[in-house]
Design a protein around this motif. Structure first.
Motif, short mmCIF file in Angstrom:
data_model
loop_
_atom_site.label_atom_id
_atom_site.label_comp_id
_atom_site.label_asym_id
_atom_site.label_seq_id
_atom_site.Cartn_x
_atom_site.Cartn_y
_atom_site.Cartn_z
N TRP A 63 0.84 -1.20 0.00
CA TRP A 63 0.00 0.00 0.00
C TRP A 63 0.88 1.25 0.00
O TRP A 63 1.92 1.27 0.64
N PHE A 64 0.43 2.30 -0.70
CA PHE A 64 1.06 3.60 -0.54
C PHE A 64 0.56 4.21 0.76
O PHE A 64 -0.59 4.00 1.14
N LEU A 65 1.40 4.99 1.41
CA LEU A 65 0.96 5.84 2.51
C LEU A 65 0.95 7.26 1.94
O LEU A 65 1.98 7.76 1.51
N CYS A 66 -0.21 7.89 1.92
CA CYS A 66 -0.35 9.22 1.33
C CYS A 66 0.66 10.17 1.96
O CYS A 66 0.73 10.27 3.19
N PRO A 67 1.44 10.88 1.13
CA PRO A 67 2.43 11.82 1.67
C PRO A 67 1.79 12.96 2.46
O PRO A 67 2.43 13.56 3.30
N SER A 68 0.53 13.22 2.22
CA SER A 68 -0.14 14.34 2.88
C SER A 68 -0.81 13.94 4.20
O SER A 68 -0.65 14.59 5.21
N CYS A 69 -1.58 12.83 4.17
CA CYS A 69 -2.36 12.47 5.36
C CYS A 69 -2.00 11.11 5.95
O CYS A 69 -2.56 10.71 6.96
N SER A 70 -1.09 10.38 5.33
CA SER A 70 -0.62 9.06 5.76
C SER A 70 -1.67 7.96 5.69
O SER A 70 -1.52 6.91 6.31
N ARG A 71 -2.75 8.19 4.95
CA ARG A 71 -3.74 7.13 4.75
C ARG A 71 -3.14 6.04 3.87
O ARG A 71 -2.39 6.30 2.95
N ARG A 72 -3.56 4.80 4.13
CA ARG A 72 -3.14 3.67 3.31
C ARG A 72 -4.05 3.60 2.08
O ARG A 72 -5.26 3.61 2.21
N THR A 73 -3.45 3.55 0.89
CA THR A 73 -4.22 3.55 -0.35
C THR A 73 -3.46 2.80 -1.44
O THR A 73 -2.24 2.71 -1.40
N SER A 74 -4.19 2.30 -2.41
CA SER A 74 -3.53 1.60 -3.51
C SER A 74 -3.34 2.49 -4.73
O SER A 74 -2.66 2.12 -5.67
N VAL A 75 -3.96 3.68 -4.72
CA VAL A 75 -3.87 4.61 -5.84
C VAL A 75 -3.55 6.01 -5.31
O VAL A 75 -4.16 6.47 -4.34
N LEU A 76 -2.61 6.69 -5.97
CA LEU A 76 -2.32 8.09 -5.66
C LEU A 76 -2.60 8.91 -6.91
O LEU A 76 -2.29 8.48 -8.03
N TYR A 77 -3.18 10.09 -6.73
CA TYR A 77 -3.57 10.97 -7.84
C TYR A 77 -2.64 12.17 -7.87
O TYR A 77 -2.19 12.67 -6.84
N PHE A 78 -2.38 12.65 -9.09
CA PHE A 78 -1.42 13.73 -9.27
C PHE A 78 -2.09 15.09 -9.25
O PHE A 78 -2.94 15.41 -10.07
N ALA A 79 -1.69 15.91 -8.28
CA ALA A 79 -2.08 17.31 -8.19
C ALA A 79 -0.83 18.07 -7.75
O ALA A 79 -0.72 18.48 -6.60
N ALA A 80 0.11 18.21 -8.66
CA ALA A 80 1.46 18.76 -8.42
C ALA A 80 2.31 17.74 -7.66
O ALA A 80 3.45 17.50 -8.01
#
Length: 162
Positions: A63-80
């Protein structure tokens, strides 16, 4: 209606899936994915932390850990930078549909499963090979109910305009 038309959905953003990096993560010693790119003249170079959870029959799921909120997710979206869908604040495309559009989407899905032609009017065809009788009957009944709702909403709109 104008607010919905201007609202962005997740399909408007490029994304990265954890499954794309599965082999790389299996061989990695550290639980990080390094990203390096340029966006609008600015260089970005950062690491995204990765976690893993054990699967029931062995192995691990990454799983990715969101760089912003540290949530565990399988997909990250690009906004800069790459972040989870919650940090972007967008909805799925289906969440932005009007109620009548949802009816048409569901009708289309049912028609595809039954192997029927596109459109709302039809003659009931044969049950698709391999489909259980109860599943076929359930789908045909749901199609008839949704078709009745579409016709009723059309009639309601006609009566409201006159």
């Amino acid at each position: 209606m104008p607010a919905i038309a201007t609202t962005r959905s997740l399909s408007d953003y490029s994304k990265i899936n954890i499954s794309t990096y599965r082999n790389q993560l299996k061989q990695a010693a550290e639980p990080f994915l390094d990203l390096s790119y340029q966006y609008r003249g600015k260089a970005y170079d950062y690491s995204i932390q990765v976690s893993k959870t054990p699967c029931n029959y062995g192995g691990y799921r990454h799983w990715f850990l969101c760089p912003s909120c540290s949530r565990r997710t399988s997909v990250l979206y690009f906004a800069a930078t790459y972040v989870c869908r919650h940090c972007i604040g967008c909805n799925y495309g289906s969440q932005l549909q009007q109620p009548i559009d949802r009816l048409f989407s569901r009708l289309h899905t049912i028609r595809q499963r039954l192997g029927w032609q596109a459109g709302i009017a039809h003659g009931i065809g044969e049950r698709p090979k391999g489909m259980h009788h109860s599943t076929y009957n359930k789908l045909v009944n749901e199609h008839e109910q949704l078709t009745a709702k579409v016709w009723q909403s059309t009639l309601d709109k006609l009566h409201c305009t006159h």
